[in-house]
Design a protein around this motif. Structure first.
Motif, mmCIF file in Angstrom:
data_model
loop_
_atom_site.group_PDB
_atom_site.id
_atom_site.type_symbol
_atom_site.label_atom_id
_atom_site.label_comp_id
_atom_site.label_asym_id
_atom_site.label_seq_id
_atom_site.Cartn_x
_atom_site.Cartn_y
_atom_site.Cartn_z
ATOM 1 N N ALA A 151 29.158 77.429 -23.910
ATOM 2 C CA ALA A 151 29.083 76.556 -25.084
ATOM 3 C C ALA A 151 28.010 77.005 -26.072
ATOM 4 C CB ALA A 151 28.824 75.123 -24.646
ATOM 5 N N SER A 191 32.025 77.199 -29.563
ATOM 6 C CA SER A 191 32.583 76.712 -28.301
ATOM 7 C C SER A 191 33.623 75.631 -28.548
ATOM 8 C CB SER A 191 31.468 76.158 -27.413
ATOM 9 O OG SER A 191 32.019 75.523 -26.291
ATOM 10 N N SER A 210 34.233 73.550 -25.866
ATOM 11 C CA SER A 210 33.971 72.671 -24.727
ATOM 12 C C SER A 210 33.908 71.216 -25.179
ATOM 13 C CB SER A 210 32.657 73.058 -24.046
ATOM 14 O OG SER A 210 32.737 74.355 -23.515
ATOM 15 N N CYS A 265 28.049 72.674 -30.755
ATOM 16 C CA CYS A 265 28.094 74.116 -30.451
ATOM 17 C C CYS A 265 29.213 74.746 -31.281
ATOM 18 C CB CYS A 265 28.324 74.338 -28.965
ATOM 19 S SG CYS A 265 27.119 73.489 -27.918
#
Length: 546
Positions: free
Chosen positions: A337, A379, A381, A376
């Motif tokens: 991330a 990323s 995630s 992030c």
């Protein structure tokens, strides 16, 4: 010697040898039949356990363990996973249900019921002197034709970017679960989570990108998706910063403390100042480690190992927040991330190993502290936060949400849907009945039997609703013979309806996977003609050696 006597004796011994060979063959054939029938009985018994959990009016199972724990669910795989089964054929069905749950997410009960029904009709055909290889050949031939029929004649294309169309498919999966009351919210959570990830998600990185966290506090309606990572951890020092914007993050796989000695280590000191020198050496080592970290000016340090109190003091003075003793899996998610590198030695730390995030924040929810690392940029995630009154309810909600996420993922990868409510199985049965008329010899009977076996799904839905099976299934057969492929049984209201009007849809990829796996597993069990055990032989060999 009388030649007639010699002729008589020759044929006498030859017939005797032939008879003994025939007896051995008959004996081996009986053994193979017994093994096949035992496997079939085990599969039928396993399917009988979870058959009542199929459909929107399904029953619940209460599972008790040896430690006093209790699980109440109607998820087929969850039930099979918790119970103790010893027969190898039944264990293969549990593994089949497990693979279905991990790959597709839904259909764990349907696949076991179908396998048991395929084996039930195979038992009838075996008693009619059909060979297992004949059944296998016809089953696989029918599988190819079924897949072609589903993909080209029955499946409908779905717009996977349309929120309302996606919700209809996911609702079909969730409405049969225990938390049907919250089905709308679960569908919205799963759709938003998969849509945010998009094409980046695959079977291999599904769990690493998306994680479900359960918080036993508040109401379920408070559940939400966080674009980032959540840790069930608090900062290690009470005066460290709990909220940082655009933090620089260091991830470690090593402790920030003096190396501890072995369990049998003893130190002998002769002078009093030696003890002071020893403490000073530990303090100097910790100061050196902290100076290595401070050189890169990080805002947050996260490590899988421990951090000493002295190191926490020095890092706090440097305005650095520390989180210690996180899991390896969490550290790997953080590395993906934030774009940082997990460092195993402080001496190897470089400037490129640092990661970045949009925001670092520690919040108190209920009685526990939770760390959120969000924003992030590189990323995908995400974390789904589930709120609820107790752990048991949250566990069941998590299982249902996992099914919804898997269905949403399948729609994004293959946006083809087919009718639910037993309509697809009845359409397949009608298709195989027509195909059987073109088959020759024994394949005709196998196709006919297979067509009847697929009707077990609508029959089970009707039975679990509490209605009589004979009239609805007969009426549905007649409708499908006239070309009404989209007619099925409404398990909530107990009516025969056009599935398109009540929006009960299933993913085509899920159904093809169920049928393919069910036929393969059924033929695999039919192929077994003897169950052998080598454990007793090994024990006897060990006893002989001793």
């Amino acid at each position: 010697i009388n030649p007639n006597l010699c002729f008589f004796l020759y044929y006498f011994f030859k017939c005797k040898r032939l008879l003994s060979t025939k007896k051995i063959y008959i004996k081996m054939n009986i053994f193979s039949q017994i093994t096949q029938y035992q496997n079939i009985m085990a599969a039928k018994a396993t399917a009988g356990i979870i058959r009542t959990t199929l459909g929107p009016r399904s029953m619940l199972k209460m599972i008790l363990d040896n430690q006093g724990g209790m699980v109440i669910t109607n998820d087929g795989f969850c039930v099979l996973r918790e119970i103790e089964i010893g027969h190898p054929a039944a264990k293969s069905l549990i593994e089949l249900s497990r693979s279905q749950d991990s790959e597709i997410g839904d259909g764990t009960t349907t696949i076991v019921v179908l396998v048991s029904e395929f084996l039930r009709i195979s038992e009838i055909l075996l008693k009619q002197k059909f060979h297992p290889n004949q059944l296998m050949a016809s089953f696989f031939q029918a599988l190819v034709e079924i897949n072609f029929f589903l993909e080209n004649e029955l499946a409908c294309q779905l717009d996977n970017k349309n929120f309302h169309d996606m919700i209809k498919v996911i609702m079909t999966t969730i409405c049969t679960k225990l938390v049907g009351k919250f089905s709308r919210l679960i569908c919205e959570l799963s759709f938003k989570a998969i849509e945010a990830i998009g094409s980046k998600i695959t079977n291999s990185n599904f769990n690493s990108i998306l994680k479900i966290e359960k918080i036993p506090f508040g109401k379920f309606e408070d559940s939400k998706i966080v674009s980032g990572i959540m840790l069930i951890k608090d900062i290690s020092h009470p005066k460290m910063r709990r909220k940082i914007k655009n933090p620089k993050i260091i991830l470690l796989d090593c402790p920030i403390e003096y190396k501890k000695g072995e369990s049998q280590l003893t130190i002998e000191l002769e002078e009093e100042h030696d003890w002071e020198n020893l403490l000073k050496a530990e303090e100097n080592f910790i100061m050196f480690s902290c100076s290595l970290l401070k050189k890169f000016k990080p805002d947050v340090i996260i490590t899988e190992k421990g951090v000493s109190d002295l190191a926490l003091h020095y890092l706090y003075k440097s305005n650095i927040s520390v989180i210690r003793r996180i899991k390896k899996s969490e550290n790997l998610r953080l590395a993906k991330a934030t774009g940082s590198t997990i460092v195993s030695s402080l001496e190897d730390l470089e400037k490129n190993d640092l990661g970045k995030a949009g925001k670092f924040e520690v919040k108190k929810i209920g009685q526990d502290y939770y760390t959120f690392i969000t924003g992030c940029k590189e990323s995908y995630s995400s974390t789904i936060l589930l709120f609820g009154p107790s752990r048991d309810i949250l566990d069941e909600i998590e299982r249902n949400l996992h099914d919804a996420l898997s269905v949403a993922k399948n729609i994004f990868s293959n946006p083809k849907v087919i009718p639910g409510g037993g309509a697809t199985e009845l359409a397949i049965g009608n298709f195989l009945s027509k195909k059987s008329e073109k088959q020759k010899n024994d394949s005709f009977f196998i196709y006919k039997s297979l067509a009847l076996a697929f009707e077990i799904i609508p029959k089970t839905i009707i039975e679990n609703f509490g209605s009589s099976v004979v009239y609805p299934i007969t009426r549905l057969r007649n409708v499908h013979r006239k070309g009404g492929f989209f007619f099925g049984f409404d398990g909530k209201n107990g009516k025969i309806v056009d599935i398109r009007k009540i929006n009960i849809w299933e993913t085509c990829s899920m159904k093809t996977q169920i049928i393919k796996s069910a036929i393969e597993n059924a033929t695999f069990l039919l192929k077994i003609d003897r169950v052998l055990s080598g454990i007793a032989r090994k024990d006897t060999e060990k006893n002989k050696k001793t």
